[in-house]
Design a protein around this motif. Structure first.
Motif, mmCIF file in Angstrom:
data_model
loop_
_atom_site.group_PDB
_atom_site.id
_atom_site.type_symbol
_atom_site.label_atom_id
_atom_site.label_comp_id
_atom_site.label_asym_id
_atom_site.label_seq_id
_atom_site.Cartn_x
_atom_site.Cartn_y
_atom_site.Cartn_z
ATOM 1 N N TRP A 189 113.790 38.792 -51.802
ATOM 2 C CA TRP A 189 112.962 39.861 -51.224
ATOM 3 C C TRP A 189 113.807 41.092 -50.902
ATOM 4 O O TRP A 189 113.396 42.224 -51.173
ATOM 5 C CB TRP A 189 112.285 39.394 -49.939
ATOM 6 C CG TRP A 189 111.397 38.189 -49.983
ATOM 7 C CD1 TRP A 189 111.074 37.407 -48.932
ATOM 8 C CD2 TRP A 189 110.688 37.626 -51.099
ATOM 9 N NE1 TRP A 189 110.228 36.388 -49.301
ATOM 10 C CE2 TRP A 189 109.973 36.503 -50.629
ATOM 11 C CE3 TRP A 189 110.604 37.945 -52.446
ATOM 12 C CZ2 TRP A 189 109.172 35.721 -51.455
ATOM 13 C CZ3 TRP A 189 109.811 37.157 -53.277
ATOM 14 C CH2 TRP A 189 109.117 36.078 -52.782
ATOM 15 N N CYS A 192 114.983 43.234 -53.801
ATOM 16 C CA CYS A 192 113.910 43.903 -54.544
ATOM 17 C C CYS A 192 112.999 44.757 -53.659
ATOM 18 O O CYS A 192 111.927 45.169 -54.107
ATOM 19 C CB CYS A 192 113.068 42.865 -55.286
ATOM 20 S SG CYS A 192 113.967 41.891 -56.491
ATOM 21 N N ASP A 193 113.396 45.024 -52.417
ATOM 22 C CA ASP A 193 112.476 45.740 -51.530
ATOM 23 C C ASP A 193 112.537 47.263 -51.666
ATOM 24 O O ASP A 193 111.901 47.985 -50.903
ATOM 25 C CB ASP A 193 112.704 45.335 -50.074
ATOM 26 C CG ASP A 193 114.043 45.821 -49.536
ATOM 27 O OD1 ASP A 193 114.796 46.473 -50.284
ATOM 28 O OD2 ASP A 193 114.336 45.539 -48.356
ATOM 29 N N ASP A 195 111.373 48.869 -54.184
ATOM 30 C CA ASP A 195 110.244 49.329 -54.983
ATOM 31 C C ASP A 195 109.177 48.242 -54.996
ATOM 32 O O ASP A 195 109.487 47.049 -54.893
ATOM 33 C CB ASP A 195 110.722 49.629 -56.416
ATOM 34 C CG ASP A 195 109.665 50.369 -57.239
ATOM 35 O OD1 ASP A 195 108.573 50.633 -56.702
ATOM 36 O OD2 ASP A 195 109.923 50.649 -58.420
ATOM 37 N N ASP A 196 107.898 48.643 -55.123
ATOM 38 C CA ASP A 196 106.842 47.633 -55.189
ATOM 39 C C ASP A 196 106.706 47.034 -56.581
ATOM 40 O O ASP A 196 105.952 46.094 -56.786
ATOM 41 C CB ASP A 196 105.505 48.215 -54.719
ATOM 42 C CG ASP A 196 105.067 49.416 -55.551
ATOM 43 O OD1 ASP A 196 105.824 49.812 -56.456
ATOM 44 O OD2 ASP A 196 103.976 49.956 -55.274
ATOM 45 N N LYS A 197 107.451 47.580 -57.553
ATOM 46 C CA LYS A 197 107.499 46.989 -58.894
ATOM 47 C C LYS A 197 108.952 46.968 -59.381
ATOM 48 O O LYS A 197 109.348 47.722 -60.263
ATOM 49 C CB LYS A 197 106.620 47.775 -59.863
ATOM 50 C CG LYS A 197 105.124 47.638 -59.611
ATOM 51 C CD LYS A 197 104.293 48.207 -60.758
ATOM 52 C CE LYS A 197 104.400 47.343 -61.993
ATOM 53 N NZ LYS A 197 103.508 47.803 -63.089
ATOM 54 N N ASN A 226 102.154 37.254 -53.115
ATOM 55 C CA ASN A 226 101.916 38.070 -51.930
ATOM 56 C C ASN A 226 102.977 39.151 -51.767
ATOM 57 O O ASN A 226 102.683 40.260 -51.320
ATOM 58 C CB ASN A 226 101.889 37.183 -50.674
ATOM 59 C CG ASN A 226 100.713 36.246 -50.666
ATOM 60 O OD1 ASN A 226 99.665 36.540 -51.251
ATOM 61 N ND2 ASN A 226 100.863 35.101 -50.030
ATOM 62 N N GLN A 227 104.215 38.829 -52.122
ATOM 63 C CA GLN A 227 105.312 39.782 -51.983
ATOM 64 C C GLN A 227 105.223 40.895 -53.017
ATOM 65 O O GLN A 227 105.563 42.042 -52.747
ATOM 66 C CB GLN A 227 106.655 39.036 -52.117
ATOM 67 C CG GLN A 227 107.875 39.882 -51.810
ATOM 68 C CD GLN A 227 108.043 40.165 -50.330
ATOM 69 O OE1 GLN A 227 107.448 39.473 -49.504
ATOM 70 N NE2 GLN A 227 108.828 41.169 -49.980
ATOM 71 N N PHE A 228 104.767 40.532 -54.218
ATOM 72 C CA PHE A 228 104.685 41.511 -55.303
ATOM 73 C C PHE A 228 103.272 41.503 -55.896
ATOM 74 O O PHE A 228 103.046 40.970 -56.992
ATOM 75 C CB PHE A 228 105.710 41.193 -56.394
ATOM 76 C CG PHE A 228 107.127 41.096 -55.883
ATOM 77 C CD1 PHE A 228 107.833 42.232 -55.533
ATOM 78 C CD2 PHE A 228 107.746 39.856 -55.745
ATOM 79 C CE1 PHE A 228 109.133 42.143 -55.050
ATOM 80 C CE2 PHE A 228 109.039 39.760 -55.277
ATOM 81 C CZ PHE A 228 109.736 40.905 -54.920
ATOM 82 N N PRO A 229 102.309 42.037 -55.171
ATOM 83 C CA PRO A 229 100.909 41.997 -55.634
ATOM 84 C C PRO A 229 100.669 42.741 -56.946
ATOM 85 O O PRO A 229 99.678 42.473 -57.637
ATOM 86 C CB PRO A 229 100.144 42.661 -54.479
ATOM 87 C CG PRO A 229 101.161 43.472 -53.750
ATOM 88 C CD PRO A 229 102.449 42.730 -53.875
ATOM 89 N N LYS A 230 101.563 43.669 -57.318
ATOM 90 C CA LYS A 230 101.395 44.420 -58.553
ATOM 91 C C LYS A 230 102.064 43.755 -59.756
ATOM 92 O O LYS A 230 102.039 44.288 -60.865
ATOM 93 C CB LYS A 230 101.948 45.831 -58.387
ATOM 94 C CG LYS A 230 101.180 46.680 -57.374
ATOM 95 C CD LYS A 230 101.706 48.111 -57.332
ATOM 96 C CE LYS A 230 100.925 48.957 -56.334
ATOM 97 N NZ LYS A 230 101.418 50.359 -56.294
#
Length: 411
Positions: A189, A192-193, A195-197, A226-230
């Motif tokens: 997490w 990779c936090d 960016d949302d992608k 849940n962490q990366f909904p996109k």
């Protein structure tokens, strides 16, 4: 472990306190620390009479597992009250109807005492764990699981280190994602936090989560969603490894499993294996011996048909099953080639040797002493050992002391 060790090696400036004078503790050193702590006070649950160090292996194994799930003694202790309350209110612990034991809706007799004892033991476990970690710190030693916690905490609290790692690892691939644990996810997490992608590619199988290897469960895959909904989800349904009958049989065994992200997912065979014929038969046996006899009979039939022995395979889940079947087939003069991973500590002779070493150190370990006397090389009958055991209990004397007494009397 490897990733965290590399972070400690590549960015030592962020871990001065831990790396300054600390040394890695091997299994022997951790065992000594555990025994030192056990001897330091009278523990209610973790120092049983007869073998003060009986919980050594379980204790060290459990704290290792908890650390990988990102637990500290304090964090684990905090969740106990809620867990205890949930267990006390579990509907299975209440009478469903009136009976001579109690009225409908009442808590079953003995349940509360049992649960209270369980959580009292867990609280003592946390106390023991705290003292273990404190003693390690005082003696400036750490284990490999500590490396994980250090790195996770530092990434969460030090923005500079986090950005350094994000710059270094711009593309991340995670295989067998269903097997990840909480500590690994915490690292993921944070990396990779930004960016949302992010440039993150994970491969996992929700149908494999039922095996629960080192934390494998559906929650890991749900946490990712849940962490990366996109994130784009690709569900694979082509299989190039197995014939369709194998895939259908596998699906039938897990098709009713509620823990599946895609309950409609089915695999289809492709490639050369798609053409493989054959039948899958299910057999039910009343005993283990009848199952092995059936296997032997089937193998004999195939050999009579001219099937080469090298083309006949028996797959088993555990090493003990492989050995059991192989021994039986060899007695029937059926050629066998066994392939398994041996654990030297599971060998009966090695276990006997370890028991003898423990007795040599402490002859007062009655249950270990009696178990060792049952070993085939002693030549002592079970009847004689039972007589010895009963006499030691009658005279309230340790087995070792009784043997010395009997030897002196006979001389």
């Amino acid at each position: 472990h490897g990733f965290c060790q590399s972070v400690l090696h590549d960015f030592p400036e962020f871990f001065d306190e831990q790396l300054a004078d600390f040394q890695v503790a091997d299994d022997l050193e951790k065992a000594k620390l555990f025994r030192k702590i056990i001897d330091s006070k009278k523990w209610k649950y973790f120092r049983p009479y007869g073998d003060n160090y009986m919980y050594q292996r379980d204790f060290l194994s459990n704290i290792s597992s908890l650390k990988r799930e990102y637990f500290s003694p304090e964090k684990f202790l905090k969740i106990l009250p809620a867990e205890k309350n949930a267990e006390l209110n579990n509907e299975n612990n209440f009478y469903k109807r009136d009976s001579k034991f109690g009225k409908k809706g009442e808590l079953k007799k003995g349940v509360e005492e049992k649960i209270n004892a369980k959580y009292e033991k867990l609280e003592e476990f946390c106390e023991l764990w705290k003292l273990f970690e404190k003693t390690k710190w005082q003696q400036k030693v750490y284990d490999f699981d500590d490396q994980i916690l250090w790195v996770v905490e530092k990434i969460k609290t030090n923005e500079t280190l986090k950005q350094e790692l994000q710059e270094k690892f711009q593309f991340i691939l995670v295989d067998e994602y269903q097997d990840t644990n909480a500590s690994q996810n915490e690292i993921l997490w944070k990396l990779c936090d930004f960016d949302d992608k992010p440039n993150l590619y994970c491969v996992g199988d929700d149908d494999q989560s039922i095996f629960r290897f080192q934390g494998a469960c559906l929650e890991n895959l749900l946490a990712f969603k849940n962490q990366f909904p996109k994130a784009e989800i690709l569900s694979l349904n082509k299989n190039y490894r197995s014939a369709q009958k194998i895939l259908d049989a596998a699906f039938n065994s897990i098709g009713e499993n509620s823990e599946r992200l895609d309950s409609e997912k089915k695999l289809s065979a492709y490639g050369e294996n798609q053409k493989v014929a054959g039948a899958i038969e299910k057999a039910v046996f009343l005993s283990r011996s009848s199952e092995i006899i059936f296997l032997a009979d089937q193998i004999k039939k195939e050999l009579k048909k001219g099937t080469p022995a090298v083309e006949i395979a028996i797959l088993a889940r555990e090493n003990r099953e492989v050995k059991e079947v192989a021994n039986y087939l060899q007695k029937l003069k059926i050629p066998v080639s066994v392939s398994l991973s041996e654990n030297i500590f599971e060998d009966k002779n090695i276990q006997s040797l370890i028991q003898l070493m423990r007795i040599f150190k402490d002859p007062q370990l009655d249950h270990i002493f009696l178990e060792s006397l049952h070993a085939p090389f002693t030549g002592i009958s079970s009847q004689a050992l039972m007589t010895l055991f009963l006499q030691s209990r009658k005279e309230k004397i340790k087995v070792a002391n009784l043997l010395q007494k009997l030897t002196k009397d006979s001389s």
